[in-house]
Motif scaffolding. Sequence first.
Motif, PDB file in Angstrom:
ATOM      1  N   GLN A   1       0.793  -1.213   0.000  1.00 47.78           N
ATOM      2  CA  GLN A   1       0.000   0.000   0.000  1.00 47.78           C
ATOM      3  C   GLN A   1       0.836   1.278   0.000  1.00 47.78           C
ATOM      4  O   GLN A   1       0.303   2.365  -0.214  1.00 47.78           O
ATOM      5  CB  GLN A   1      -0.948   0.021   1.197  1.00 47.78           C
ATOM      6  CG  GLN A   1      -0.280   0.356   2.508  1.00 47.78           C
ATOM      7  CD  GLN A   1      -1.273   0.497   3.622  1.00 47.78           C
ATOM      8  OE1 GLN A   1      -1.603  -0.485   4.278  1.00 47.78           O
ATOM      9  NE2 GLN A   1      -1.756   1.683   3.868  1.00 47.78           N
ATOM     10  N   SER A   2       2.136   1.178   0.246  1.00 51.96           N
ATOM     11  CA  SER A   2       2.989   2.355   0.209  1.00 51.96           C
ATOM     12  C   SER A   2       3.112   2.861  -1.221  1.00 51.96           C
ATOM     13  O   SER A   2       3.608   2.155  -2.112  1.00 51.96           O
ATOM     14  CB  SER A   2       4.387   2.014   0.748  1.00 51.96           C
ATOM     15  OG  SER A   2       5.318   3.009   0.379  1.00 51.96           O
ATOM     16  N   LEU A   3       2.675   4.096  -1.482  1.00 46.56           N
ATOM     17  CA  LEU A   3       2.770   4.654  -2.826  1.00 46.56           C
ATOM     18  C   LEU A   3       4.224   4.756  -3.266  1.00 46.56           C
ATOM     19  O   LEU A   3       4.547   4.509  -4.435  1.00 46.56           O
ATOM     20  CB  LEU A   3       2.107   6.038  -2.863  1.00 46.56           C
ATOM     21  CG  LEU A   3       2.134   6.753  -4.222  1.00 46.56           C
ATOM     22  CD1 LEU A   3       1.373   5.962  -5.282  1.00 46.56           C
ATOM     23  CD2 LEU A   3       1.569   8.167  -4.094  1.00 46.56           C
ATOM     24  N   THR A   4       5.103   5.106  -2.339  1.00 50.51           N
ATOM     25  CA  THR A   4       6.524   5.226  -2.673  1.00 50.51           C
ATOM     26  C   THR A   4       7.072   3.893  -3.143  1.00 50.51           C
ATOM     27  O   THR A   4       7.770   3.813  -4.163  1.00 50.51           O
ATOM     28  CB  THR A   4       7.300   5.730  -1.450  1.00 50.51           C
ATOM     29  OG1 THR A   4       6.873   7.068  -1.147  1.00 50.51           O
ATOM     30  CG2 THR A   4       8.797   5.747  -1.717  1.00 50.51           C
TER      31      THR A   4
ATOM     32  N   VAL B   1      -6.028  11.757   9.191  1.00 52.05           N
ATOM     33  CA  VAL B   1      -4.668  11.526   8.701  1.00 52.05           C
ATOM     34  C   VAL B   1      -4.098  10.216   9.238  1.00 52.05           C
ATOM     35  O   VAL B   1      -2.947   9.887   8.970  1.00 52.05           O
ATOM     36  CB  VAL B   1      -3.734  12.691   9.088  1.00 52.05           C
ATOM     37  CG1 VAL B   1      -4.187  13.985   8.452  1.00 52.05           C
ATOM     38  CG2 VAL B   1      -3.635  12.837  10.611  1.00 52.05           C
ATOM     39  N   GLY B   2      -4.904   9.475  10.005  1.00 52.86           N
ATOM     40  CA  GLY B   2      -4.388   8.270  10.637  1.00 52.86           C
ATOM     41  C   GLY B   2      -3.518   8.638  11.824  1.00 52.86           C
ATOM     42  O   GLY B   2      -3.785   9.597  12.543  1.00 52.86           O
TER      43      GLY B   2
ATOM     44  N   LEU C   1       4.084  10.381   5.042  1.00 54.57           N
ATOM     45  CA  LEU C   1       3.185  10.955   4.047  1.00 54.57           C
ATOM     46  C   LEU C   1       2.400   9.832   3.381  1.00 54.57           C
ATOM     47  O   LEU C   1       2.667   9.447   2.243  1.00 54.57           O
ATOM     48  CB  LEU C   1       3.988  11.761   3.020  1.00 54.57           C
ATOM     49  CG  LEU C   1       3.179  12.599   2.025  1.00 54.57           C
ATOM     50  CD1 LEU C   1       2.243  13.547   2.740  1.00 54.57           C
ATOM     51  CD2 LEU C   1       4.116  13.371   1.108  1.00 54.57           C
ATOM     52  N   GLY C   2       1.427   9.294   4.115  1.00 58.50           N
ATOM     53  CA  GLY C   2       0.603   8.212   3.598  1.00 58.50           C
ATOM     54  C   GLY C   2      -0.617   8.723   2.865  1.00 58.50           C
ATOM     55  O   GLY C   2      -0.822   9.933   2.703  1.00 58.50           O
TER      56      GLY C   2
ATOM     57  N   TYR D   1       0.670  17.436  -2.152  1.00 60.96           N
ATOM     58  CA  TYR D   1       2.009  17.386  -1.563  1.00 60.96           C
ATOM     59  C   TYR D   1       2.176  18.534  -0.592  1.00 60.96           C
ATOM     60  O   TYR D   1       1.993  19.699  -0.953  1.00 60.96           O
ATOM     61  CB  TYR D   1       3.082  17.453  -2.653  1.00 60.96           C
ATOM     62  CG  TYR D   1       4.450  17.014  -2.164  1.00 60.96           C
ATOM     63  CD1 TYR D   1       4.677  15.679  -1.838  1.00 60.96           C
ATOM     64  CD2 TYR D   1       5.496  17.917  -2.030  1.00 60.96           C
ATOM     65  CE1 TYR D   1       5.918  15.248  -1.395  1.00 60.96           C
ATOM     66  CE2 TYR D   1       6.751  17.504  -1.588  1.00 60.96           C
ATOM     67  CZ  TYR D   1       6.946  16.157  -1.261  1.00 60.96           C
ATOM     68  OH  TYR D   1       8.184  15.738  -0.818  1.00 60.96           O
ATOM     69  N   PRO D   2       2.513  18.242   0.663  1.00 58.64           N
ATOM     70  CA  PRO D   2       2.594  19.304   1.666  1.00 58.64           C
ATOM     71  C   PRO D   2       3.792  20.223   1.439  1.00 58.64           C
ATOM     72  O   PRO D   2       4.890  19.764   1.101  1.00 58.64           O
ATOM     73  CB  PRO D   2       2.740  18.537   2.976  1.00 58.64           C
ATOM     74  CG  PRO D   2       3.349  17.229   2.602  1.00 58.64           C
ATOM     75  CD  PRO D   2       2.803  16.910   1.239  1.00 58.64           C
ATOM     76  N   THR D   3       3.575  21.499   1.621  1.00 53.59           N
ATOM     77  CA  THR D   3       4.621  22.497   1.441  1.00 53.59           C
ATOM     78  C   THR D   3       4.691  23.398   2.670  1.00 53.59           C
ATOM     79  O   THR D   3       3.796  23.410   3.522  1.00 53.59           O
ATOM     80  CB  THR D   3       4.330  23.377   0.216  1.00 53.59           C
ATOM     81  OG1 THR D   3       3.084  24.078   0.443  1.00 53.59           O
ATOM     82  CG2 THR D   3       4.215  22.543  -1.060  1.00 53.59           C
TER      83      THR D   3
END
Length: 412
Positions: free
Chosen positions: A320-323, A370-371, A377-378, A399-401
């Motif tokens: 499940q990890s997108l990375t 957010v769990g 960053l899931g 994507y957080p900035t």
Amino acid sequence: MRAGFIVSAMASLMLVGLSPGVQAENTPPPPANKRNCKNTVPFSQWLADFKREAIAEGIRPQTIEETIGGMTPDQGTIARDRKQGFFSQTFIDFYFKLATKNREQTGKTFLKRYKDIFDRAEQQYGVPGPVITGFWALESDFGGGMGNLPVLRSLVTLAWDCRRGDFFRGELKAAMKIVERGDLTPDQMIGSWAGELGQTQFLPQHYLNYGVDYDDDGRVDLIRDNADVIGSTANFISSMGWKRGEPWIEQVQITKDLPWEKADLAIKLPRSQWVAWGVKGVGENLPSDDLQASLVLPMGRNGPAFLAYPNFDVYTQWNQSLTYALTAAHLAARMAGAPNLTKASGNVVSLSYEQIKELQSLLKRRGLDVGEIDGKLGAGTRKAVKDMQVKFGLPADSYPTADLLTALKERS
């Protein structure tokens, strides 16, 4: 892996502090209990109950004694399972540590060496060889890092433990059935602390249900028999819905002006729509057709960009990890002839581990899911980031900035 949890610490991923792996069966496992749960049933009592349960399900008493007789739980396994992972690497950092040139070249060498077997597997299951070698590379470095722990003891421990006992009881029974089938002896079951076996790291239920004796030697050996590894991995990938003859991922070039809120793995649009919005292929034209695709921006609109096709869903079912999924998929694409990424595509200012935790806390205060507040960053955090970017009128690329973090703090 499919939405659920991540269960293993594969050798190559342990080197970079990550622990993705394969989960059991093609349905999500039950939710895990909290990491700080306490075991209230004495192990001896649990073991006696489990033995009766296994016998009632048809496992021979002799097999039970041969596999787990006299066994005690391993506190080291419990400690590993309870450990809170630390993850602050960007996609591009992870990618270049795992999707190495050496692994690409080894994969291409294996594709030539076992061409007849790969061709047979693709004809039978529809899964291209590079897809298999991509997983093979990341899961065990082609057999070089399958783990060195007694799997049966790990499974007994996790089956008794309060966190995911129901799930691992099924895995322990499957391991016993593998022994009864004659595929492996208990002493040969050496693998990861989470119970995974073989060169593409199958949990016992995967081994039992999707393992294939691909060289007709009378048993399924995913530890030493490369033909069985290829056939079984193809069979498992096919079972997750792989579509024969279709692509899985493609790096693309994007314009500076896109409807960023559409860049989401959950949103699939015809490839012709992406072309109309100015998305281009890398090195060749992008067909303007009806093939469904998602635009995936693992590091936002200023980082690398990919079109993920329906077959990419298999990667997120595997892990499940997108990375991890993007890394495995693009490494496979390279083994099939696609160009490598460039490190320059990762020149994006990213939040630190502590900043992501702060961001998650601020998002959670606003009622967003957010769990865990874990600095990772899931999928849940990405969705919450996108929702807040839309609300604040920022480019909604998930994507957080620093700008988003500042806006959250100022408006909290």
